[in-house]
Design an enzyme around this catalytic site. Structure first.
Site, PDB file in Angstrom:
ATOM      1  N   SER A 177      -6.213 -32.599 -27.417  1.00 54.10           N
ATOM      2  CA  SER A 177      -5.293 -33.788 -26.619  1.00 54.10           C
ATOM      3  C   SER A 177      -5.332 -34.945 -27.402  1.00 54.10           C
ATOM      4  CB  SER A 177      -5.915 -34.082 -25.251  1.00 54.10           C
ATOM      5  OG  SER A 177      -6.801 -34.841 -25.366  1.00 54.10           O
ATOM      6  N   ASP A 178      -4.454 -35.958 -27.106  1.00 53.30           N
ATOM      7  CA  ASP A 178      -4.639 -37.321 -27.729  1.00 53.30           C
ATOM      8  C   ASP A 178      -5.526 -38.019 -26.828  1.00 53.30           C
ATOM      9  OD1 ASP A 178      -4.473 -39.760 -29.156  1.00 53.30           O
ATOM     10  OD2 ASP A 178      -2.378 -39.392 -29.598  1.00 53.30           O
ATOM     11  N   TRP A 179      -5.907 -39.244 -27.176  1.00 51.09           N
ATOM     12  CA  TRP A 179      -6.875 -40.100 -26.726  1.00 51.09           C
ATOM     13  C   TRP A 179      -6.647 -40.138 -24.865  1.00 51.09           C
ATOM     14  CZ3 TRP A 179     -11.347 -43.122 -28.900  1.00 51.09           C
ATOM     15  CH2 TRP A 179     -11.946 -44.063 -28.017  1.00 51.09           C
ATOM     16  N   GLY A 180      -7.359 -39.937 -23.948  1.00 52.84           N
ATOM     17  CA  GLY A 180      -7.261 -39.922 -22.423  1.00 52.84           C
ATOM     18  C   GLY A 180      -5.887 -39.450 -21.995  1.00 52.84           C
ATOM     19  N   ALA A 181      -5.247 -38.417 -22.836  1.00 47.85           N
ATOM     20  CA  ALA A 181      -3.900 -38.054 -22.449  1.00 47.85           C
ATOM     21  C   ALA A 181      -4.083 -36.956 -21.099  1.00 47.85           C
ATOM     22  CB  ALA A 181      -3.297 -37.236 -23.748  1.00 47.85           C
TER      23      ALA A 181
END
Length: 718
Positions: free
Chosen positions: A263-267
């Site tokens: 995932s991307d950051w915090g997604a």
């Protein structure tokens, strides 16, 4: 460790150990100096008690820290599974290269390959094993700050340059200690964020996705990239992080990707504000089912998956699949044989900012810069007195966004570059947004003493990059005021422009005699600017993203479709056609455009019979002559237009290009082989093929200029 051993290791793991492998946190949790737990990091729950089972970390690191963290981790981890270290090496680690959009303007995959190779050598020496790069999001909206991370508006170049960077990072053997595993991002369509606002909605038709946006990701994966990052955005209403169609049907089933999905950051937890998840448990379930194998910087998996797997035993298989991919990646990187990958402080000291790396950065910056205008002002000579004025006259902040580990103190300024080449230069630094009247008076005095005015203008680093979206992409008012004051002196004006995106330049073009687009050129930026303006190097960069007259034209890109009332066919009609009433339809500076100190002339296209089929390609050639006084590089570009197709096709579409080096007076014949496959596209049935019939073939120096011939595809059947 082979596949059988990995499967045996998975059987020994507890459910919580599997979930740990699927969780990524920052190095701040391991007390790395300078690492900060900001944003979502400050909201991470229960990480401290689980940090000895997490599978990977990202963020600030050096060799000493990496050795300590890995040693401590292995002492605490029950099964001795080594930790993965990841980071954003986007355009260099310590030696910073031009931003990727600038690098793409070299139109040279070898430049991208070399910069990635240097980046991998330096970052691996500091202890990293994975980089979140390349970004191959197709971009058509320069208001979006992250255009600086992309390679522009053309799918062919995006795919080729993304593949070149993967090859540079990984080589052909990830076991080597000076390599990085590449993570392609952001899957998919992130570059089409509505309004150019970061993290925003993306809505694309299947035909646009298949024809324009998906091919570059696939080509980067075909080059061997071992990770793919899901995008922040929704795609046609479904967040990419929970998009089973995208991550499973396209990526896994159609393309056969067997690497790791992150995932991307915090997604993962952002599925809640997206409105498709009501809780962390919902977010964890949706992401896992879609195929997200590493959750970056939220803890939905740790919080919810233990209970979810009790309630839904079929999810256990998803855990096993994810952990298998993660452990395979660690095996491919050689971590089970050497968890430290040969890292040492001595090796780090030797590799960081090595003179060869700085030389490569200087060459890359020279090849990335684009000469947009030149009314016989450049190159300068050492007898001329220069007034160097502006916010970038003696400014070390030339590295650009996403140079997270670069140090501006290592950068060469424009003033230093000119001085080292023996130029007579006096400089005056100004603010970028508010220039005091007293400073303007000082500028006037300096201008009066000069022969040539060199204005170093541009946007701040933080005005582009992630979360750097801007509704207005022009230069600040006071910079334009400085330009007008300089123009009133009646002396030659050279504008050197520093930016991370296309900028509105209509007023700059009106007053400046020469414009050199330097982008954010990196560590050796000042040397590269001096190399070009003094004529030591002949500029050869070509735009990979169109420059609009005005923000109101956006999106403006070369490969648009015709309408039923195209303006260029209705020259006698004043109103009822596709046009603006106040600005042109076309870009101020089009895709593929760039000047040099040479003048290249093109002969006629030789297309032989002009006919090709699936089994018989067409050989095409054109002669190019250097009529100028300097040896130079010309990028000879080939475009097509499918005149009658099942669906409307772009007015021009790049299918090939070739760079040639010619001495003054030299002529070369440039040859191309045009295959039926190069003329194809995805049809309404989402099958790729070419339409038999007539095509316009255009060869020239950019997307707007060139000569054309008609060619005919007889059959697309083998």
């Amino acid at each position: 460790m082979n596949t059988t051993q990995i499967e045996a290791l998975i059987k020994q793991m507890t459910r919580m150990e599997k979930i740990g492998q699927m969780t990524q946190i920052t190095t701040s949790f391991f007390n790395v100096d300078g690492a900060k737990a900001t944003g979502t990091a400050s909201r991470m729950k229960d990480v401290e008690q689980h940090k000895w089972i997490v599978g990977s970390v990202l963020g600030k690191l050096d060799a000493k820290s990496m050795l300590r963290i890995q040693r401590d981790y292995l002492q605490h981890n029950r099964l001795g599974i080594p930790l993965l270290f990841m980071t954003d090496v986007v355009h260099g680690y310590k030696t910073i290269f031009p931003v990727p959009l600038a690098l793409s303007c070299s139109w040279n995959p070898d430049v991208l390959r070399r910069t990635a190779r240097v980046s991998a050598v330096e970052a691996a020496a500091a202890g990293f094993q994975v980089t979140f790069s390349p970004m191959v999001d197709l971009v058509r909206d320069p208001r979006w700050g992250r255009v600086m991370e992309s390679f522009g508006e053309d799918r062919l170049l995006l795919g080729q340059f993304g593949a070149a960077m993967v090859e540079g990072y990984q080589t052909d053997d990830l076991q080597q200690s000076d390599t990085l595993a590449a993570c392609v991002k952001h899957f998919a369509g992130y570059g089409a964020a509505e309004g150019g606002k970061d993290y925003n909605t993306v809505d694309l038709s299947p035909l646009s996705l298949y024809n324009d946006y998906l091919p570059p990701y696939q080509q980067a994966l075909q080059a061997g990239a071992r990770l793919m990052m899901a995008a922040f955005n929704t795609l046609n209403g479904v967040p990419a992080t929970a998009n089973t169609w995208l991550l499973q049907h396209i990526l896994r089933e159609q393309w056969g990707f067997d690497g790791t999905l992150i995932s991307d950051w915090g997604a993962v937890k952002e599925l809640i504000p997206h409105g498709v998840a009501a809780s962390s448990a919902d977010a964890a379930r949706l992401s896992l089912q879609a195929g997200i194998e590493i959750e970056m910087m939220t803890t939905a998996y740790i919080e919810a998956l233990p209970e979810l797997c009790e309630q839904h035993p079929e999810l256990e298989q998803k855990l096993d699949e994810a952990v298998k991919h993660i452990l395979q990646l660690k095996q491919e990187l050689g971590l089970f044989d050497d968890p430290y990958r040969g890292v040492s402080e001595a090796r780090e000291q030797e590799m960081i900012l090595h003179p060869n790396h700085r030389h490569a950065a200087r060459e890359a910056a020279v090849q990335s810069m684009v000469l947009l205008k030149n009314q016989q002002v450049l190159p300068l000579n050492s007898t001329q007195k220069l007034a160097l004025i502006g916010p970038y006259a003696d400014n070390r902040h030339l590295l650009g966004p996403w140079s997270v580990d670069g140090d501006p103190q290592h950068a060469v300024t424009v003033l230093e570059g000119l001085q080292q080449q023996g130029m007579q230069v006096q400089s005056l630094s100004t603010d970028d947004s508010h220039i005091e009247e007293e400073v303007l008076h000082q500028a006037i005095e300096l201008i009066q003493q000069s022969d040539v005015i060199l204005l170093a203008l541009g946007e701040r680093e933080e005005w582009s990059g992630e979360a750097g979206s801007r509704a207005h992409i022009g230069l600040p008012h006071d910079q334009l005021k400085l330009l007008r004051i300089a123009a009133a002196a009646g002396k030659p004006i050279v504008v050197v422009l520093f930016a991370g995106r296309p900028i509105e330049l209509e007023e700059v073009a009106r007053y400046a005699d020469a414009i050199l687009l330097a982008w954010f050129p990196g560590t050796e930026g000042g040397h590269a600017v001096a190399d070009i303006v003094t004529g030591r190097c002949n500029p050869s960069g070509r735009l990979t993203m169109s420059f609009p007259y005005h923000s109101g034209q956006i999106p403006v890109h070369y490969n648009h479709l015709n309408t039923g009332r195209p303006a260029h066919l209705l020259t006698q009609e004043k109103r009822y056609k596709t046009q603006y009433l106040d600005v042109p339809n076309e870009a101020l500076y089009p895709f593929g455009y760039g000047l040099g100190y040479s003048e290249f002339g093109y002969g006629n296209i030789d297309a032989g019979t002009g006919e090709l089929s699936a089994n018989c390609p067409l050989h095409v050639s054109i002669s190019v002559t250097n009529h100028g006084p300097y040896a130079g590089c010309e990028t000879v570009q080939v475009y097509i237009h499918d005149r009658v197709a099942e669906i409307a096709r772009p007015v021009r579409e790049l299918i090939a290009y070739e760079q040639i080096q010619l001495n003054p007076g030299e002529t070369a014949q440039v040859d191309y082989t045009i295959s039926a496959d190069m003329l194809g596209y995805y049809h309404t049935d989402l099958q790729y093929r070419a339409d038999p019939g007539e095509f316009e073939l255009i060869i020239g120096p950019d997307s707007r200029h060139g000569s054309s011939v008609t060619i005919r595809l007889l059959s697309n059947e083998t």
